[in-house]
Design a protein around this motif. Structure first.
Motif, mmCIF file in Angstrom:
data_model
loop_
_atom_site.group_PDB
_atom_site.id
_atom_site.type_symbol
_atom_site.label_atom_id
_atom_site.label_comp_id
_atom_site.label_asym_id
_atom_site.label_seq_id
_atom_site.Cartn_x
_atom_site.Cartn_y
_atom_site.Cartn_z
ATOM 1 N N MET A 71 -3.396 -9.705 -14.673
ATOM 2 C CA MET A 71 -2.726 -8.560 -14.071
ATOM 3 C C MET A 71 -1.310 -8.946 -13.648
ATOM 4 S SD MET A 71 -5.230 -6.597 -14.533
ATOM 5 C CE MET A 71 -4.653 -5.066 -13.806
ATOM 6 N N GLU A 72 -0.392 -8.008 -13.760
ATOM 7 C CA GLU A 72 0.999 -8.240 -13.383
ATOM 8 C C GLU A 72 1.257 -7.551 -12.045
ATOM 9 O OE1 GLU A 72 5.139 -6.813 -15.264
ATOM 10 O OE2 GLU A 72 4.034 -8.229 -16.534
ATOM 11 N N GLN A 73 1.464 -8.354 -11.001
ATOM 12 C CA GLN A 73 1.633 -7.797 -9.660
ATOM 13 C C GLN A 73 2.365 -8.801 -8.782
ATOM 14 O OE1 GLN A 73 2.093 -5.379 -7.682
ATOM 15 N NE2 GLN A 73 0.054 -4.519 -7.411
ATOM 16 N N THR A 74 3.221 -8.289 -7.914
ATOM 17 C CA THR A 74 3.883 -9.142 -6.940
ATOM 18 C C THR A 74 3.081 -9.141 -5.641
ATOM 19 O OG1 THR A 74 5.253 -7.282 -6.212
ATOM 20 C CG2 THR A 74 6.168 -8.743 -7.903
ATOM 21 N N THR A 75 3.329 -10.161 -4.829
ATOM 22 C CA THR A 75 2.691 -10.267 -3.522
ATOM 23 C C THR A 75 3.706 -9.869 -2.467
ATOM 24 O OG1 THR A 75 1.261 -12.050 -4.279
ATOM 25 C CG2 THR A 75 1.587 -11.870 -1.904
ATOM 26 N N THR A 76 3.264 -9.096 -1.486
ATOM 27 C CA THR A 76 4.196 -8.600 -0.484
ATOM 28 C C THR A 76 3.518 -8.462 0.868
ATOM 29 O OG1 THR A 76 5.824 -6.850 -0.035
ATOM 30 C CG2 THR A 76 3.697 -6.147 -0.902
ATOM 31 N N THR A 84 -0.592 -8.620 0.739
ATOM 32 C CA THR A 84 -1.340 -7.934 -0.319
ATOM 33 C C THR A 84 -0.788 -8.311 -1.684
ATOM 34 O OG1 THR A 84 -2.130 -5.775 -1.104
ATOM 35 C CG2 THR A 84 0.111 -5.863 -0.270
ATOM 36 N N GLY A 85 -1.692 -8.364 -2.665
ATOM 37 C CA GLY A 85 -1.295 -8.690 -4.021
ATOM 38 C C GLY A 85 -2.512 -9.010 -4.858
ATOM 39 N N LYS A 86 -2.292 -9.587 -6.021
ATOM 40 C CA LYS A 86 -3.392 -9.986 -6.898
ATOM 41 C C LYS A 86 -3.813 -11.414 -6.571
ATOM 42 C CE LYS A 86 -1.107 -12.274 -10.771
ATOM 43 N NZ LYS A 86 -1.785 -13.576 -10.550
ATOM 44 N N PRO A 126 -11.510 -13.087 5.393
ATOM 45 C CA PRO A 126 -11.844 -11.676 5.175
ATOM 46 C C PRO A 126 -10.770 -10.989 4.331
ATOM 47 C CG PRO A 126 -12.207 -12.290 7.466
ATOM 48 C CD PRO A 126 -11.481 -13.439 6.824
ATOM 49 N N THR A 127 -11.212 -10.211 3.347
ATOM 50 C CA THR A 127 -10.283 -9.611 2.386
ATOM 51 C C THR A 127 -10.720 -8.198 2.028
ATOM 52 O OG1 THR A 127 -9.923 -11.812 1.439
ATOM 53 C CG2 THR A 127 -9.146 -9.934 0.153
ATOM 54 N N ARG A 128 -9.790 -7.270 2.109
ATOM 55 C CA ARG A 128 -10.053 -5.901 1.652
ATOM 56 C C ARG A 128 -9.724 -5.770 0.162
ATOM 57 N NH1 ARG A 128 -6.927 -2.560 6.487
ATOM 58 N NH2 ARG A 128 -8.460 -2.977 8.157
ATOM 59 N N TYR A 129 -10.404 -4.837 -0.479
ATOM 60 C CA TYR A 129 -10.086 -4.409 -1.849
ATOM 61 C C TYR A 129 -10.223 -5.561 -2.865
ATOM 62 C CZ TYR A 129 -7.735 -1.435 1.552
ATOM 63 O OH TYR A 129 -7.444 -0.694 2.684
ATOM 64 N N LEU A 130 -11.315 -6.314 -2.748
ATOM 65 C CA LEU A 130 -11.530 -7.461 -3.624
ATOM 66 C C LEU A 130 -11.580 -7.061 -5.099
ATOM 67 C CD1 LEU A 130 -14.132 -9.580 -1.641
ATOM 68 C CD2 LEU A 130 -11.834 -10.284 -2.335
ATOM 69 N N HIS A 131 -11.109 -7.966 -5.932
ATOM 70 C CA HIS A 131 -11.068 -7.808 -7.391
ATOM 71 C C HIS A 131 -10.236 -6.601 -7.810
ATOM 72 C CE1 HIS A 131 -14.521 -10.665 -8.752
ATOM 73 N NE2 HIS A 131 -13.811 -11.172 -7.762
ATOM 74 N N THR A 132 -9.150 -6.378 -7.064
ATOM 75 C CA THR A 132 -8.142 -5.398 -7.446
ATOM 76 C C THR A 132 -6.779 -6.089 -7.377
ATOM 77 O OG1 THR A 132 -7.532 -4.524 -5.247
ATOM 78 C CG2 THR A 132 -9.540 -3.639 -6.272
ATOM 79 N N VAL A 133 -5.716 -5.349 -7.692
ATOM 80 C CA VAL A 133 -4.368 -5.928 -7.596
ATOM 81 C C VAL A 133 -3.758 -5.702 -6.224
ATOM 82 C CG1 VAL A 133 -3.894 -5.787 -10.056
ATOM 83 C CG2 VAL A 133 -3.355 -3.827 -8.586
#
Length: 351
Positions: free
Chosen positions: A159-164, A171-173, A313-320
């Motif tokens: 996946m192509e995504q930046t972290t911010t 948040t990011g991939k 702890p992490t929200r929205y696992l296995h997403t970007v």
């Protein structure tokens, strides 16, 4: 947390934005080896690609600490006559999050940007939700002939995504598991003249069944193993907190009691919580109903071993848009460093 995170955010961002699908973790491995330089006594890589940075201790006792380098991704299984790419999954994907996403195709000559196509809503049928990865296609925006020349079966796709930053969150991939890889590296920088020998292990192919850690369990044969991974934070709307509760963002590092692959050793997780309480490190406990971690790769490989695990702890696992709280990341680093600092090799973890 107000203005700055209490850790090296630039390194975390580099780790998460670097691509590394299961079995092809080369770029992440290079970052890990760079970060190990000067802080460990020995660095070695095995035939699978696991990286082990060892800090020698005085006692005849060895601790393995593991976090995995790989992220879920894809492998190209076919390039059709029109130049579209068909994919094979590397790891567990939620197909709902793939539509209309940008991806990077790691071809032999260079990286190519593509998009995962999404049919217009008015063309969808009732069976749309039943489609799988085999129905996903990547559009490179290239003529068919050029696409076939530049991309080959077996090329990797991530996946192509930046972290911010988003408020107090990152948040990011690939925060699964680069945020824990980062925590391990940061804790390693704090380990100075330990009583025991510590092997900091950056593992491979966790997303395909804990393969790298299982091999290391044999090769290292440690006296104690501690794994780091993300865990589910279900503190979001539309989730029944009492029924589906695992962890919450902002409540500290999670001390794992169990997941779908392991029940951690009671004496180990009790000592972790005791250390956290004495050092006033924010923490919570974790019971994850399903899903496996590197912890299981060490527990009964090459004989029974005491194991523990620290989770972020992490929200929205296995997403970007995987999201973690900055304070929880800092707490995970603090807890791991404190646990290793107080490990003398004399604790009896037998049951």
């Amino acid at each position: 947390m107000t203005n700055e995170f209490a850790f090296d955010y630039d390194l975390l961002r580099e780790l998460t934005e670097t691509s590394g699908a299961p079995g092809y973790e080369d770029r992440v491995r290079a970052v890990v080896r760079r970060e190990f330089d000067g802080i460990v006594d020995e660095v070695r890589t095995d035939a699978m690609g696991n990286v082990v940075g060892t800090v020698q201790g005085d006692a005849d006792y060895e601790v393995a600490v593991a976090a995995h380098m790989d992220e879920i991704g894809f492998m190209v299984r076919h390039v059709d006559e029109d130049g579209f790419l068909a994919l094979d999954a590397l790891g567990g994907w939620d197909l709902r999050v793939l539509k209309a996403q940008r991806v990077t195709v790691h071809a032999e000559a260079d990286d190519l940007t593509g998009v995962i196509g999404s049919a217009p809503p008015h063309l969808l049928d009732d069976d749309e939700d039943e489609r799988g990865v085999e129905d996903v296609h990547v559009d490179l925006g290239l003529p068919a002939e050029e696409a076939n020349e530049r991309v080959a079966v077996g090329d990797l796709v991530t996946m192509e995504q930046t972290t911010t930053r988003v408020g107090e969150h990152v948040t990011g991939k690939a925060l699964d598991d680069r945020v824990c890889l980062f925590a391990m590296l940061e804790a390693a920088k704090r380990v100075d003249d330990p009583d025991v020998t510590v092997h900091f292990c950056a593992t491979v192919q966790e997303e395909l069944g804990i393969r790298g850690a299982s091999a290391l369990g044999v090769d290292l044969d440690p006296d104690l193993a501690v794994a780091l991974d993300v865990t589910v934070a279900q503190d979001v709307p539309a989730v029944e907190k009492e029924a589906d509760y695992v962890t919450e963002l902002g409540e500290g590092a999670a001390v794992k009691l169990k997941d779908g692959s392991v029940v951690t050793t009671p004496k180990v997780h009790r000592r972790m919580r005791s250390v956290a309480e004495r050092r006033e490190i924010p923490h919570q406990t974790e019971i994850l109903p399903s899903g496996g971690t590197d912890t299981a790769g060490f527990q009964n490989t090459h004989g029974a071993k005491p194991v523990g695990a620290i989770s972020v702890p992490t929200r929205y696992l296995h997403t970007v848009t995987e999201s973690v709280h900055g304070d929880d990341v800092a707490a995970a680093i603090d807890l791991l460093a404190a646990f290793l600092d107080t490990e003398t090799g004399e604790h009896d973890y037998r049951l």
